[in-house]
Write an enzyme that holds these catalytic residues in place. Structure first.
Site, PDB file in Angstrom:
ATOM      1  N   ASN A  64     -10.015  -0.044  -0.152  1.00  0.00           N
ATOM      2  CA  ASN A  64      -8.874   0.679   0.852  1.00  0.00           C
ATOM      3  C   ASN A  64      -9.807   0.223   2.445  1.00  0.00           C
ATOM      4  O   ASN A  64     -10.240   2.157   2.101  1.00  0.00           O
ATOM      5  CB  ASN A  64      -8.091   1.554   0.230  1.00  0.00           C
ATOM      6  CG  ASN A  64      -7.164   0.945  -0.908  1.00  0.00           C
ATOM      7  OD1 ASN A  64      -7.752  -0.115  -1.475  1.00  0.00           O
ATOM      8  ND2 ASN A  64      -6.081   1.831  -1.115  1.00  0.00           N
ATOM      9  N   ASP A  81      -8.658   0.909   5.969  1.00  0.00           N
ATOM     10  CA  ASP A  81      -7.707   0.127   7.626  1.00  0.00           C
ATOM     11  C   ASP A  81      -8.349   1.343   8.446  1.00  0.00           C
ATOM     12  O   ASP A  81      -8.353   0.601   9.315  1.00  0.00           O
ATOM     13  CB  ASP A  81      -6.158   1.703   6.978  1.00  0.00           C
ATOM     14  CG  ASP A  81      -5.272   1.008   7.725  1.00  0.00           C
ATOM     15  OD1 ASP A  81      -5.709   0.929   8.721  1.00  0.00           O
ATOM     16  OD2 ASP A  81      -4.467   1.918   7.575  1.00  0.00           O
ATOM     17  N   ALA A  90     -11.150   5.284   2.366  1.00  0.00           N
ATOM     18  CA  ALA A  90     -13.161   4.815   1.611  1.00  0.00           C
ATOM     19  C   ALA A  90     -13.521   4.038   3.561  1.00  0.00           C
ATOM     20  O   ALA A  90     -14.649   3.908   3.257  1.00  0.00           O
ATOM     21  CB  ALA A  90     -12.862   3.513   0.982  1.00  0.00           C
ATOM     22  N   ASP A 139       0.418  -0.980  -0.124  1.00  0.00           N
ATOM     23  CA  ASP A 139       0.040  -0.409  -0.106  1.00  0.00           C
ATOM     24  C   ASP A 139       0.992   0.901   0.311  1.00  0.00           C
ATOM     25  O   ASP A 139       1.993   1.662   1.066  1.00  0.00           O
ATOM     26  CB  ASP A 139      -0.881  -0.318   1.444  1.00  0.00           C
ATOM     27  CG  ASP A 139      -1.646   0.833   1.888  1.00  0.00           C
ATOM     28  OD1 ASP A 139      -2.507   1.563   0.237  1.00  0.00           O
ATOM     29  OD2 ASP A 139      -2.217   0.887   2.195  1.00  0.00           O
TER      30      ASP A 139
HETATM   31  P1  13P Z   1      -8.655   4.656   5.394  1.00  0.00           P
HETATM   32  O1  13P Z   1      -8.446   5.863   6.499  1.00  0.00           O
HETATM   33  O2  13P Z   1      -9.692   5.635   4.942  1.00  0.00           O
HETATM   34  O3  13P Z   1      -9.207   3.660   5.965  1.00  0.00           O
HETATM   35  O4  13P Z   1      -8.258   4.521   3.900  1.00  0.00           O
HETATM   36  C1  13P Z   1      -7.392   3.327   4.369  1.00  0.00           C
HETATM   37  C2  13P Z   1      -6.425   3.331   2.504  1.00  0.00           C
HETATM   38  O5  13P Z   1      -6.959   4.412   1.572  1.00  0.00           O
HETATM   39  C3  13P Z   1      -5.259   2.717   2.724  1.00  0.00           C
HETATM   40  O6  13P Z   1      -4.194   3.111   1.444  1.00  0.00           O
HETATM   41  O1  G3H Z   2      -3.316   4.369   3.551  1.00  0.00           O
HETATM   42  C1  G3H Z   2      -2.657   4.891   4.641  1.00  0.00           C
HETATM   43  C2  G3H Z   2      -2.882   3.282   5.114  1.00  0.00           C
HETATM   44  O2  G3H Z   2      -3.845   3.708   6.287  1.00  0.00           O
HETATM   45  C3  G3H Z   2      -1.685   3.179   5.598  1.00  0.00           C
HETATM   46  O3  G3H Z   2      -1.703   4.228   6.594  1.00  0.00           O
HETATM   47  O4  G3H Z   2       0.602   4.433   6.581  1.00  0.00           O
HETATM   48  O5  G3H Z   2       0.074   4.794   8.722  1.00  0.00           O
HETATM   49  O6  G3H Z   2       0.072   1.746   7.556  1.00  0.00           O
HETATM   50  P1  G3H Z   2       0.099   3.580   7.805  1.00  0.00           P
HETATM   51 ZN    ZN Z   3      -4.828   4.871   0.270  1.00  0.00          ZN
END
Ligand code: 13P
Ligand code: G3H
Ligand code: ZN
Length: 307
Positions: free
Chosen positions: A253, A255, A212, A82
């Site tokens: 996506n 997270d 998202a 990612d």
């Molecule tokens: P969120 O922070 O909305 O979950 O998005 C995650 C994301 O785009 C990771 O690439």
């Molecule tokens: O797009 C970002 C993701 O939520 C990942 O976040 O870099 O804190 O692992 P992170």
């Molecule tokens: Zn992202």
């Protein structure tokens, strides 16, 4: 089954107009939660590690945990990088067992973004590894922003056409009004749906919706009940996923929603059972909470039953 190339997983998703969820993982419990959800829902799934997740857990640890879990279930699992920031980030994952990589050179000038993405495609495609690129800048569409300011932030459909043709990427992350984290919209949640449709018509390949998470009231209320401070948090409404998918989004996506579910469950145990110090008793309920969120998304994204 062994990890599957996202190139292969995209084909039925694009043809049948559903989206595969990308769920970010950082440790064993998140991987287990995600794979149990995929198994139960008979859904394809993308597990993603950001560069900071890789730094935290170690690339080989993550790859081996995911491979082990994937080997236990029959649903197809892809492992995706990612927001790879550099060609070197992508190269490490291409050589390290990932089946998809994102190269996010969206902050570079347009031509440089194409050049960097093309380099990654050259490394990834001989190994049947998918490449996701990004065009535009993620960010909310504020009411007081002019059309030209919006155009500077959101993905330009014409540029997207040229970008995909010249870079050879397999999927494109589009900026259509969402942003990362728990604070996506100050007022009403607004997505540039017309752009999604326009871009899809021009390029045809899978489009990816970043930032998202839904930041649902249930997750917020529970976390806040046990002490979390998240004033003004707001995410993408469920109906928006359905509309975005109908217009051409094939990867979504998530997270933040997993983090919110996790923190609510951990806080609940710690608040209700101050005598508890067995990590399994603290992390077990959090794993279940993360799994529940993923199951909900698989149903919404219509990937459930597609494995
Ligand atoms: P969120 O922070 O909305 O979950 O998005 C995650 C994301 O785009 C990771 O690439
Ligand atoms: O797009 C970002 C993701 O939520 C990942 O976040 O870099 O804190 O692992 P992170
Ligand atoms: Zn992202």
């Amino acid at each position: 089954m062994p990890l599957v190339s996202l190139i292969e997983m995209y084909k039925p998703a694009n043809a049948q107009k559903y989206a595969i969820g990308q769920f970010n993982v950082n440790n064993l419990e998140f991987v287990q939660a995600a794979l149990e959800a995929a198994d139960e829902m008979k859904s394809p799934i993308i597990l993603a590690a950001s560069t900071s997740a890789i730094k935290y857990a170690g690339l080989d640890y993550l790859v081996n945990i995911v491979r082990t879990g994937s080997g236990k279930i029959s649903a197809p699992v892809a492992l995706h990088l990612d927001h790879g920031a550099t060609i070197e980030d992508a190269e490490k994952c291409i050589n390290g067992g990932f089946t998809s990589v994102m190269i996010d050179a969206s902050h570079h000038p347009f031509e440089e973004n194409i050049r960097i993405t093309r380099e990654v495609v050259k490394m990834a495609h001989p190994k049947n590894i998918a490449v996701e690129a990004e065009l535009g800048r993620l960010g909310g569409i504020e009411d007081n922003v002019s059309v030209s300011e919006k155009d500077a932030i959101l993905t330009d459909p014409k540029q997207a056409e040229q970008f995909v043709k010249e870079s050879g990427c397999d999927a494109l992350a589009v900026a259509v009004g969402t942003s990362h984290g728990a604070y996506k919209f100050k007022g009403e949640a607004k997505l540039a749906f017309d752009r999604i449709g326009d871009i899809k018509k021009r390029i045809g390949i899978p489009l990816v919706l970043h930032g998202a998470s839904g930041v649902g009231q249930d997750l917020l209320e529970k976390a806040q009940k046990y002490g979390a401070k998240l004033p003004g948090a707001k995410g993408v409404p469920d109906e928006a996923y359905i509309k975005a998918i109908s217009l051409g989004i094939n990867k979504i996506n998530i997270d933040t929603d997993l983090r919110l579910a996790w923190v609510g469950a951990v806080r609940e145990v710690l608040a209700n059972k101050p005598e508890e110090f067995d990590p399994r008793k603290v992390l077990g309920p959090a794993r279940e909470a993360v799994k529940k969120v993923i199951i909900g998304k698989m149903k919404l994204f219509d990937s459930a039953g597609k494995a």
